[in-house]
Design a protein around this motif. Structure first.
Motif, mmCIF file in Angstrom:
data_model
loop_
_atom_site.group_PDB
_atom_site.id
_atom_site.type_symbol
_atom_site.label_atom_id
_atom_site.label_comp_id
_atom_site.label_asym_id
_atom_site.label_seq_id
_atom_site.Cartn_x
_atom_site.Cartn_y
_atom_site.Cartn_z
ATOM 1 N N SER A 29 0.741 -1.216 -0.133
ATOM 2 C CA SER A 29 -0.033 -0.027 -0.033
ATOM 3 C C SER A 29 0.808 1.297 -0.043
ATOM 4 C CB SER A 29 -0.899 -0.011 1.127
ATOM 5 O OG SER A 29 -1.621 1.123 1.271
ATOM 6 N N GLY A 30 1.747 1.434 0.848
ATOM 7 C CA GLY A 30 2.767 2.539 0.962
ATOM 8 C C GLY A 30 3.397 2.663 -0.361
ATOM 9 N N TRP A 31 4.094 1.535 -0.865
ATOM 10 C CA TRP A 31 4.803 1.387 -2.002
ATOM 11 C C TRP A 31 3.973 2.114 -3.164
ATOM 12 C CZ3 TRP A 31 4.999 -0.232 -6.955
ATOM 13 C CH2 TRP A 31 6.468 -0.396 -7.541
ATOM 14 N N TYR A 32 2.605 1.477 -3.109
ATOM 15 C CA TYR A 32 1.803 1.966 -4.535
ATOM 16 C C TYR A 32 1.710 3.742 -4.247
ATOM 17 C CZ TYR A 32 0.705 -2.259 -6.518
ATOM 18 O OH TYR A 32 0.646 -3.568 -7.164
ATOM 19 N N GLN A 33 1.590 3.939 -3.250
ATOM 20 C CA GLN A 33 1.506 5.610 -3.028
ATOM 21 C C GLN A 33 2.598 6.370 -3.540
ATOM 22 O OE1 GLN A 33 0.705 6.227 1.148
ATOM 23 N NE2 GLN A 33 -1.268 5.681 1.170
ATOM 24 N N ARG A 34 3.734 5.838 -3.059
ATOM 25 C CA ARG A 34 5.074 6.508 -3.883
ATOM 26 C C ARG A 34 5.009 6.251 -5.281
ATOM 27 N NH1 ARG A 34 6.298 4.225 0.865
ATOM 28 N NH2 ARG A 34 7.289 2.224 0.097
ATOM 29 N N ALA A 35 4.731 4.940 -5.909
ATOM 30 C CA ALA A 35 4.698 4.675 -7.406
ATOM 31 C C ALA A 35 3.676 5.580 -7.960
ATOM 32 C CB ALA A 35 4.339 3.371 -7.532
ATOM 33 N N GLU A 36 2.412 5.929 -7.300
ATOM 34 C CA GLU A 36 1.628 6.788 -7.875
ATOM 35 C C GLU A 36 1.905 8.491 -8.227
ATOM 36 O OE1 GLU A 36 -1.820 7.299 -9.866
ATOM 37 O OE2 GLU A 36 -1.289 5.424 -8.918
ATOM 38 N N PHE A 37 3.015 8.798 -7.318
ATOM 39 C CA PHE A 37 3.606 9.817 -7.536
ATOM 40 C C PHE A 37 4.182 10.212 -8.659
ATOM 41 C CE2 PHE A 37 7.772 12.683 -6.947
ATOM 42 C CZ PHE A 37 6.970 14.020 -7.122
ATOM 43 N N LEU A 59 5.534 0.026 -12.060
ATOM 44 C CA LEU A 59 4.859 1.021 -11.047
ATOM 45 C C LEU A 59 3.419 0.333 -10.742
ATOM 46 C CD1 LEU A 59 5.851 4.347 -12.567
ATOM 47 C CD2 LEU A 59 6.751 3.137 -10.404
ATOM 48 N N ASP A 60 2.956 -0.688 -11.372
ATOM 49 C CA ASP A 60 1.626 -1.344 -11.432
ATOM 50 C C ASP A 60 1.587 -2.596 -10.902
ATOM 51 O OD1 ASP A 60 0.113 1.025 -11.925
ATOM 52 O OD2 ASP A 60 0.322 0.369 -14.217
ATOM 53 N N ASP A 61 2.789 -3.382 -10.843
ATOM 54 C CA ASP A 61 3.057 -4.841 -10.771
ATOM 55 C C ASP A 61 3.476 -5.266 -9.372
ATOM 56 O OD1 ASP A 61 2.000 -5.139 -13.025
ATOM 57 O OD2 ASP A 61 3.864 -5.974 -13.860
ATOM 58 N N ALA A 62 3.466 -4.510 -8.276
ATOM 59 C CA ALA A 62 3.921 -4.701 -7.107
ATOM 60 C C ALA A 62 3.265 -6.073 -6.406
ATOM 61 C CB ALA A 62 4.110 -3.870 -5.744
ATOM 62 N N ASP A 63 2.041 -6.258 -6.611
ATOM 63 C CA ASP A 63 1.330 -7.326 -6.044
ATOM 64 C C ASP A 63 1.865 -8.499 -6.398
ATOM 65 O OD1 ASP A 63 0.089 -6.066 -8.355
ATOM 66 O OD2 ASP A 63 -1.603 -7.237 -7.853
ATOM 67 N N ILE A 64 2.063 -8.503 -8.017
ATOM 68 C CA ILE A 64 2.446 -9.769 -8.644
ATOM 69 C C ILE A 64 3.782 -10.059 -8.402
ATOM 70 C CG2 ILE A 64 3.017 -10.520 -11.066
ATOM 71 C CD1 ILE A 64 1.046 -8.733 -12.193
ATOM 72 N N ARG A 65 4.681 -9.051 -7.982
ATOM 73 C CA ARG A 65 6.143 -9.472 -7.630
ATOM 74 C C ARG A 65 6.179 -10.253 -6.307
ATOM 75 N NH1 ARG A 65 6.646 -4.379 -9.851
ATOM 76 N NH2 ARG A 65 7.052 -3.422 -7.690
ATOM 77 N N ILE A 66 5.175 -9.654 -5.295
ATOM 78 C CA ILE A 66 5.051 -10.333 -3.798
ATOM 79 C C ILE A 66 4.780 -11.693 -4.311
ATOM 80 C CG2 ILE A 66 3.918 -10.290 -2.039
ATOM 81 C CD1 ILE A 66 3.635 -7.372 -2.056
ATOM 82 N N ARG A 67 3.972 -12.125 -5.155
ATOM 83 C CA ARG A 67 3.105 -13.369 -5.267
ATOM 84 C C ARG A 67 4.002 -14.258 -6.134
ATOM 85 N NH1 ARG A 67 -1.354 -10.903 -7.061
ATOM 86 N NH2 ARG A 67 -1.021 -11.373 -8.920
ATOM 87 N N ASP A 68 5.022 -13.794 -7.072
ATOM 88 C CA ASP A 68 5.717 -14.564 -7.854
ATOM 89 C C ASP A 68 7.142 -14.274 -8.115
ATOM 90 O OD1 ASP A 68 6.911 -15.979 -10.099
ATOM 91 O OD2 ASP A 68 5.349 -15.445 -11.346
ATOM 92 N N PRO A 69 8.163 -14.621 -7.234
ATOM 93 C CA PRO A 69 9.561 -14.061 -7.114
ATOM 94 C C PRO A 69 10.402 -14.616 -8.473
ATOM 95 C CG PRO A 69 9.005 -15.732 -5.231
ATOM 96 C CD PRO A 69 7.831 -15.717 -6.206
#
Length: 87
Positions: A29-37, A59-69
């Motif tokens: 969540s915090g990462w996406y806020q910084r990415a949105e800037f 900038l849009d794929d943090a959730d995918i990176r978390i699930r798929d190393p």
């Protein structure tokens, strides 16, 4: 702000994002806020500074990176290479 200044701002922000890559959904969540800037800056100047599509996906794929190393590793490598070429 000149296009060069905006590009340097985006590069600095992207490098900071790499340092704070989320390891969990709670951190995303915090990462996406910084990415949105960064995305806001890019939307206003992307044609002037030539932003790679790889960066937009990052900038849009943090959730995918978390699930798929494996995806994370490949995407981060591609973005780092893109930044090195762009800088």
């Amino acid at each position: 702000m000149s296009a060069v200044d905006e590009k340097n701002l985006v590069l600095a922000c992207l490098r900071r994002l790499f340092e704070s890559e989320p390891a969990s959904v709670e951190q995303a969540s915090g990462w996406y806020q910084r990415a949105e800037f960064i995305k806001d800056v890019l939307r206003s100047v992307s044609y002037e500074i030539g932003v790679s599509h790889v960066i937009w996906h990052y900038l849009d794929d943090a959730d995918i990176r978390i699930r798929d190393p494996r995806y994370a590793e490949a995407q981060v490598l591609a973005v780092r290479q893109s930044i090195d070429e762009w800088a």
